[in-house]
Enzyme design. Structure first.
Site, PDB file in Angstrom:
ATOM      1  N   GLU A  65       0.813  -1.215   0.000  1.00 40.80           N
ATOM      2  CA  GLU A  65       0.000   0.000   0.000  1.00 40.80           C
ATOM      3  C   GLU A  65       0.849   1.270   0.000  1.00 40.80           C
ATOM      4  O   GLU A  65       0.446   2.288   0.546  1.00 40.80           O
ATOM      5  CB  GLU A  65      -0.959   0.019   1.208  1.00 40.80           C
ATOM      6  CG  GLU A  65      -1.979  -1.098   1.178  1.00 40.80           C
ATOM      7  CD  GLU A  65      -3.013  -1.022   2.308  1.00 40.80           C
ATOM      8  OE1 GLU A  65      -2.790  -0.279   3.274  1.00 40.80           O
ATOM      9  OE2 GLU A  65      -4.042  -1.710   2.197  1.00 40.80           O
ATOM     10  N   GLU A  77      -6.654  -7.374  -1.211  1.00 38.60           N
ATOM     11  CA  GLU A  77      -7.325  -7.205   0.080  1.00 38.60           C
ATOM     12  C   GLU A  77      -8.751  -6.745  -0.145  1.00 38.60           C
ATOM     13  O   GLU A  77      -8.993  -5.595  -0.479  1.00 38.60           O
ATOM     14  CB  GLU A  77      -6.622  -6.157   0.959  1.00 38.60           C
ATOM     15  CG  GLU A  77      -5.362  -6.651   1.586  1.00 38.60           C
ATOM     16  CD  GLU A  77      -4.832  -5.693   2.646  1.00 38.60           C
ATOM     17  OE1 GLU A  77      -5.565  -4.784   3.087  1.00 38.60           O
ATOM     18  OE2 GLU A  77      -3.661  -5.860   3.017  1.00 38.60           O
TER      19      GLU A  77
HETATM   20  C1  LIG Z   1      -4.698   1.900   2.460  1.00 40.96           C
HETATM   21  C2  LIG Z   1      -6.089   2.147   2.152  1.00 40.96           C
HETATM   22  O1  LIG Z   1      -6.587   1.895   1.068  1.00 40.96           O
HETATM   23  N1  LIG Z   1      -6.789   2.656   3.120  1.00 40.96           N
HETATM   24  C3  LIG Z   1      -8.185   2.918   3.014  1.00 40.96           C
HETATM   25  C4  LIG Z   1      -8.880   1.863   3.783  1.00 40.96           C
HETATM   26  O2  LIG Z   1     -10.226   2.060   3.824  1.00 40.96           O
HETATM   27  C5  LIG Z   1     -10.553   3.221   4.500  1.00 40.96           C
HETATM   28  C6  LIG Z   1     -12.029   3.237   4.676  1.00 40.96           C
HETATM   29  O3  LIG Z   1     -12.651   3.007   3.471  1.00 40.96           O
HETATM   30  C7  LIG Z   1     -10.021   4.406   3.719  1.00 40.96           C
HETATM   31  O4  LIG Z   1     -10.326   5.590   4.409  1.00 40.96           O
HETATM   32  C8  LIG Z   1      -8.525   4.259   3.581  1.00 40.96           C
HETATM   33  O5  LIG Z   1      -7.988   5.240   2.760  1.00 40.96           O
END
Ligand SMILES: CC(=O)N[C@H]1CO[C@H](CO)[C@@H](O)[C@@H]1O
Ligand SMILES: *[C@@H]1O[C@H](CO)[C@@H](O)[C@H](O)[C@H]1NC(C)=O
Ligand SMILES: *[C@@H]1O[C@H](CO)[C@@H](O)[C@H](O)[C@H]1NC(C)=O
Ligand SMILES: *[C@@H]1O[C@H](CO)[C@@H](O)[C@H](O)[C@H]1NC(C)=O
Ligand SMILES: *[C@@H]1O[C@H](CO)[C@@H](O)[C@H](O)[C@H]1NC(C)=O
Ligand SMILES: *[C@@H]1O[C@H](CO)[C@@H](O)[C@H](O)[C@H]1NC(C)=O
Ligand SMILES: *[C@@H]1O[C@H](CO)[C@@H](O)[C@H](O)[C@H]1NC(C)=O
Ligand SMILES: *[C@@H]1O[C@H](CO)[C@@H](O)[C@H](O)[C@H]1NC(C)=O
Ligand SMILES: *[C@@H]1O[C@H](CO)[C@@H](O)[C@H](O)[C@H]1NC(C)=O
Ligand SMILES: *[C@@H]1O[C@H](CO)[C@@H](O)[C@H](O)[C@H]1NC(C)=O
Ligand SMILES: *[C@@H]1O[C@H](CO)[C@@H](O)[C@H](O)[C@H]1NC(C)=O
Ligand SMILES: *[C@@H]1O[C@H](CO)[C@@H](O)[C@H](O)[C@H]1NC(C)=O
Length: 828
Positions: free
Chosen positions: A182, A251
């Site tokens: 990520e 994921e």
């Molecule tokens: C790393 C990532 O994609 N984080 C996201 C995970 O989900 C939350 C809630 O939907 C987001 O706010 C994040 O940006």
């Protein structure tokens, strides 16, 4: 009269793909991963090995396989494996090789997400804290000291897997590996060095020559041959950065984590199934549930700050290893439906059309094979004409047609059983009176307030906690003596980067402050009384899991970095204490009492102190009988950490409650899900039950040690065991499932017509009674069924007769009752 039978057609299958030919290179093309020369449509599920025990692994893996999972993926947690630089730990819950072999033994594949940055709500994102102290290091950017360490650890894991021949190219189960994690979400903060770092990471990983592909998730610029993959609640709109790479979803958030002070999120399975089906509909061939089993943050592994000890995640297999219904079963049905389409999915790209507003049809057709997906991404039901046939498509749902004609599955129609789980509370049974141990009941030791260890040190000014403790402990004492001419009332103003603190004045508790998940910082004003002469101010600062996410998260400090000011003195002035000569103590004096139970120490047996801060408690107990999963209910205690037979079951904090609003009783699955949409548990403790793995318990003579920070009464602690008492099943005429298609793979005993599925969750259970049955228009949900306006008088007795005799031998194999056999009897 229009009768909707509650009994309709059952969807069931027991056909799980078992890899037959290991020892093949894994490659990929624009459609899919290619294993042993064949494109594959795969379903993966995340299980993090240290979040359960080696004793639990085989069962969780088997339940994953039974649920239609082909691949198990896990992060590799660097700080678990190398707590001290150069000193490795691969024992017990850290036995990665054993875990990978357990997956292989079940006939499943592995996706090894080495990272080594994991995020994962894991302490410091999985990085060892010692990395932070390497001179000149900058994390996750083009920095030589960092890259050297990252390469060393990655290569160490790859070598370990190679030595054990665990890559598919060597005959093992690992088909895929991940490098970084990520990074694309935060790389802008690292400027141009981010791009060269990612190039370096890609070539470093590729050079390790594993014979299987590497992926980077959320990394749009992942260099060839690394596959960039998607993470999120939905990924149908995602496409990889090259048309020679397959569309993969690493994921898919099956639920969400929760924090101390937060409510508990749930994700409806209808929406999760919709997201998954949409992904395969739009050309995806690999999808992974994050998490398929979430588990428990034992010890001090949770990140955050404030991530709870439970990492249940509302996953298809719950924290205790029990299947969560109907989530598990509905997804199992979905996986079967997708697998029925596999030949068509790997043959070609889909042809996508829109036969109506919010309606999307995807057809995979090549030669004789044809599979189709019909999606309704709108918020109202629709009828669709497709290939000359008419189909009903509920709002926010997808129908799967493995032959382009017959619907075998719709994401909004659950045919799986539901379960009602219950907790049975037992008071703590103390082991009484053996001669070598007269400790019936609780004994205790007081943790000294303030400085008590020889290795304390003094320094002018306030220190950052993480730099000072290196996270060897949650605790850091900040202690100061001040001399006053006269006694006075005052207000002690303390500012801390987090995560919580307790203040003691002259050896007495004076007040606390606690941050939260959104803002870890603490600012408190504590009224105090000072005496003439010497006064001691002892501040206990604590961390609750080190930051695990965000650009430069590794530099986020903690602790009382100030200012600390005495306000409201009688003469109207203030005293800034920030740059005084503070004395520091890292950790508690008795911090080893937890793991060691302090067997060589004298535990005090006299009157048990309650509702007092900083007390160690110990008792000896008899384990709850049977084999149901065990948890401790810490209601009545404040905050601390607990150990059973020397194993830390994690931080407990039953006094930190979720906000009283923002929750919903009935969550509508229709419409885009997000982590705050379907919250439960408002106004209640975020977590009151704490899992104790069965394998850590002996039948008798178990030791429970607690360190209580704020005050509680350990006599209120209870044990609870989790059982599945009741199971519900529903079939409906309106489920348009053509039995024939399923019957081509059927087990015996199903026949044609609506079939009710019955399944006990544990191998040794049988159905002992039928509590409710209705044939007609019943209302309610599992556990709260009611007869509707139309119902058959005979339903209960007919079902009792049919089902109780069906279930005489203990087995967790699903059983089927063909409703057609009793149809006329039911109607009469
Ligand atoms: C790393 C990532 O994609 N984080 C996201 C995970 O989900 C939350 C809630 O939907 C987001 O706010 C994040 O940006
Ligand atoms: C895997 O690929 C390598 C090089 O591309 C080749 O030498 C080897 O024979 C392949 N192994 C298998 C089992 O196909
Ligand atoms: C819903 O489906 C329509 C028809 O294919 C499409 O145009 C639209 O982009 C979809 N909406 C979403 C949010 O995917
Ligand atoms: C779809 O068709 C069925 C059967 O013809 C009808 O009862 C229903 O009202 C229709 N639904 C919609 C949304 O048009
Ligand atoms: C922690 O120490 C490092 C170097 O040892 C220093 O660069 C950093 O500023 C310190 N962090 C805080 C929050 O004090
Ligand atoms: C006010 O009281 C504090 C504490 O007693 C003392 O240190 C300080 O010197 C006093 N200030 C003045 C202006 O008298
Ligand atoms: C208190 O002292 C600290 C350290 O000397 C300083 O940074 C801070 O600004 C002072 N705060 C006030 C309110 O005087
Ligand atoms: C700071 O405090 C410690 C502990 O009270 C003391 O031993 C030390 O001498 C003090 N240092 C200075 C420079 O006053
Ligand atoms: C136990 O606690 C009591 C009460 O605080 C104290 O008087 C006694 O000395 C303690 N005994 C031991 C062995 O520490
Ligand atoms: C935990 O115990 C408290 C009482 O001590 C009780 O009210 C609560 O229902 C229990 N929680 C669970 C989940 O059993
Ligand atoms: C989450 O979903 C709820 C309900 O649909 C909506 O009100 C809220 O705005 C959404 N929040 C975010 C951050 O998208
Ligand atoms: C109970 O367990 C402790 C710690 O494992 C052990 O030292 C002790 O001998 C055991 N006592 C009995 C009666 O089994």
């Amino acid at each position: 009269m229009k009768v909707t039978h509650i009994l309709s057609v059952l969807v069931w299958f027991f056909c799980v793909y078992v890899p037959t030919s290991f020892c093949a290179n894994v490659t990929y093309d624009q459609r899919a991963l290619v294993i042993d020369g064949k494109r594959r449509v795969l379903v993966s599920g995340s299980i993090h090995y240290p979040r359960s025990t080696p004793e639990m692994w085989p069962d969780i893996i088997k339940k994953s396989k039974d649920g239609g999972i082909d691949v198990i993926d896990t992060y590799v947690f660097w700080n678990l494996h190398e707590p001290v630089r150069g000193q490795y730990n691969f024992e017990g819950r850290a036995d990665l090789v054993k875990f990978v072999k357990a997956v292989a033994a079940a006939g499943l594949y592995v996706h090894l997400r080495i990272g080594p940055y994991a995020c994962a709500e894991w302490n410091y994102g999985g990085f060892p804290l010692w990395l932070h102290f390497i001179p000149g290091i900058e994390f996750r950017t083009d920095n030589k000291p960092f890259e050297e360490e990252m390469k060393r650890f990655t290569a160490k894991i790859v070598d370990m897997m190679k030595q054990e021949k665990l890559y598919t190219s060597q005959g093992g189960p690992i088909i895929l590996s991940q490098i970084e994690n990520e990074y694309g979400d935060i790389d802008a903060a690292y400027g141009p060095a981010a791009e060269s770092y990612i190039k370096w990471a890609a070539s470093m990983a590729t050079s390790l020559d594993t014979g299987v592909p590497w992926v980077m998730c959320q990394q749009a610029d992942a260099p060839d041959p690394i596959i960039n993959t998607c993470n999120g609640f939905y990924c149908h709109n995602f496409y990889p950065n090259s048309n020679s790479k397959p569309k993969m979803w690493t994921e898919n958030w099956s639920g969400w984590y929760f924090s101390y002070g937060g409510a508990v999120p749930y994700r409806p399975v209808e929406d999760l199934a919709f997201a998954v089906a949409y992904f395969y509909q739009r050309g995806g061939t690999f999808q992974s549930y994050y998490m398929y089993h979430g588990g428990t943050n034992f010890g001090r592994v949770s990140g955050g700050p404030f991530i709870a000890t439970s990492y249940d995640y509302d996953a298809p297999i719950d924290e205790y290893g029990i299947i969560r219904q109907p989530k598990w079963g509905h997804l199992k049905d979905l996986h079967k439906a997708i697998k029925l389409c596999e030949e068509a999915l790997i043959a070609t790209d889909p042809t996508v059309t829109s036969p109506g507003p919010n309606i999307e049809a995807a057809v995979y057709k090549k030669g004789a094979v044809c599979a189709a997906f019909l999606a309704n991404n709108g918020t109202s039901d629709a009828n669709v004409t497709f290939n000359g046939n008419s189909y009903q498509l509920p709002a926010w749902s997808i129908s799967i047609l493995p032959d382009c004609k017959n619907v075998v599955f719709n994401t909004a129609k659950i045919n799986s059983v539901s379960m009602i789980s219950s907790f049975t509370t037992e008071t703590l049974k103390e082991k009484v009176g053996s001669s070598d141990d007269c400790s019936s009941g609780w004994s205790w030791i007081s943790e000294p307030i303030g400085i008590s260890k020889a290795d304390s040190f003094s320094k002018f000014g306030l220190l950052d906690q993480i730099n000072t403790t290196s996270d060897r402990s949650d605790y850091l004492w900040y202690s100061l003596s001040i001399n006053l001419d006269a006694g006075t009332q005052a207000v002690l103003h303390i500012e801390s980067l987090g995560h919580a603190l307790h203040a003691f004045i002259n050896g007495k508790f004076a007040g606390s402050g606690t941050g939260n998940r959104d803002n870890a910082q603490v600012k408190v004003d504590i009224p105090i009384t000072l005496v003439a002469g010497k006064n001691t101010i002892d501040l206990l600062s604590l961390t609750v899991g080190v930051q695990n996410y965000g650009a430069f998260f590794d530099k986020k400090g903690a602790g009382i970095t100030g200012p600390v000011i005495l306000n409201g003195l009688k003469n109207g002035s203030s005293l800034n204490l920030s740059s005084q000569n503070w004395t520091y103590q890292i950790g508690l004096k008795d911090e080893d009492l937890g793991p060691s139970s302090g067997s060589s120490r004298q535990w005090n047996q006299s009157t048990l102190p309650t509702n007092q801060p900083l007390i160690w408690y110990k008792t000896n107990f008899v384990a709850p009988s049977g084999s149901d999963p065990v948890a401790i209910n810490f209601t009545g205690m404040g905050k601390g950490e607990a150990w059973v037979n020397g194993q830390s079951i994690g931080r407990y904090w039953p006094t930190y409650a979720a906000p009283s609003d923002g929750c919903t009783d009935s969550c509508n699955y229709i419409g885009a899900y997000n982590a705050s949409k379907c919250l439960q548990n408002c106004g209640k403790p975020s977590q009151s039950l704490y899992h104790v793995p069965r394998s850590w318990l002996r039948p008798e003579n178990n030791t429970l040690v607690l360190f209580e920070e704020t005050g509680g009464n350990p006599k209120h602690i209870t044990f609870t065991t989790k059982q599945i008492g009741s199971v519900c099943s529903r079939v409906s005429e309106s489920h348009p499932l053509p039995v024939d298609l399923w019957n081509s793979n059927a087990e015996s005993g199903r026949g044609v017509g609506p079939v009710l599925l019955l399944e006990c969750p544990y191998p040794n259970q049988v159905i002992s009674s039928i509590k409710f049955a209705s044939f007609g228009t019943p209302l309610g949900t599992c556990g709260n069924f009611k007869q509707g306006g139309c119902s058959s008088k005979n339903a209960l007795s007919i079902v009792q007769k049919a089902i109780v005799c069906l279930d005489t031998s203990p087995s967790n194999k699903p059983k089927y009752w063909n409703v057609n056999n009793s149809f006329w009897e039911l109607l009469s």
